[in-house]
Design a protein around this motif. Structure first.
Motif, PDB file in Angstrom:
ATOM      1  N   ASN A 119       0.837  -1.088   0.080  1.00  0.00           N
ATOM      2  CA  ASN A 119      -0.038   0.004   0.095  1.00  0.00           C
ATOM      3  C   ASN A 119       0.807   1.178   0.040  1.00  0.00           C
ATOM      4  OD1 ASN A 119      -1.678   2.070   0.667  1.00  0.00           O
ATOM      5  ND2 ASN A 119      -3.110   0.962   1.997  1.00  0.00           N
ATOM      6  N   THR A 126       0.369   4.127   0.789  1.00  0.00           N
ATOM      7  CA  THR A 126       0.448   4.791   2.331  1.00  0.00           C
ATOM      8  C   THR A 126       1.447   4.678   3.118  1.00  0.00           C
ATOM      9  OG1 THR A 126      -1.998   4.885   1.876  1.00  0.00           O
ATOM     10  CG2 THR A 126      -1.269   5.322   4.388  1.00  0.00           C
ATOM     11  N   ASP A 127       1.971   3.168   3.080  1.00  0.00           N
ATOM     12  CA  ASP A 127       3.068   2.779   3.871  1.00  0.00           C
ATOM     13  C   ASP A 127       4.427   3.512   3.657  1.00  0.00           C
ATOM     14  OD1 ASP A 127       1.072   1.287   5.319  1.00  0.00           O
ATOM     15  OD2 ASP A 127       1.801  -0.597   4.171  1.00  0.00           O
TER      16      ASP A 127
END
Length: 139
Positions: free
Chosen positions: A2, A4-5
């Motif tokens: 992801n 976002t990580d």
């Protein structure tokens, strides 16, 4: 993985401690290698090359806020880095153990804020690497 990580972190103390660049909405790592032309009359009309200089950069965008947390750098911190010509250690990647990140020394070479009518205030930045970029597992 992801996206976002994936975060961008900077260290002003040589890598002892890192702060995340806060409120990022995007992050990008670019690595490239130039080539050296080695074409000769024996190349049968085809260009031939050898390896040349490698370079790298990290850039991102985010939402402006001037009140950020203790372990987060914001737009005012980025402006200070550029204004003072500060060399930092930068990490690009995950903070999760056993994931990969990329680390190297860099200078902040561009910083911009944009504020449209009735829109979010945003910022963008770009770091240019100086020296090698290393890849390692997060420990």
């Amino acid at each position: 993985m992801n996206a976002t990580d994936v975060v961008i972190q900077i260290s002003e103390d040589g890598g002892t401690s890192y702060d995340v660049i806060g409120r990022c909405t995007s992050a990008s790592l670019s690595v490239s290698m130039e080539t050296r032309d080695t074409t000769t009359k024996d190349s049968a009309g085809w260009q031939e090359n050898l390896e040349g200089l490698k370079s790298w950069s990290v850039s991102g965008d985010g939402l402006v806020t001037y009140s950020v947390g203790a372990d987060t750098d914001g737009p005012n911190d980025l402006f200070t880095l550029l204004n003072n010509r500060t060399k930092v250690k930068i990490k690009f990647g995950s903070t999760t153990t056993d994931e990969l990140d990329y680390t190297g020394d860099a200078f902040l070479v561009s910083y911009e804020q944009e504020a449209g009518v009735e829109d979010n205030v945003t910022y963008s930045f770009s770091f240019t690497g100086t020296g090698a970029l290393t890849q390692a597992a997060v420990s």
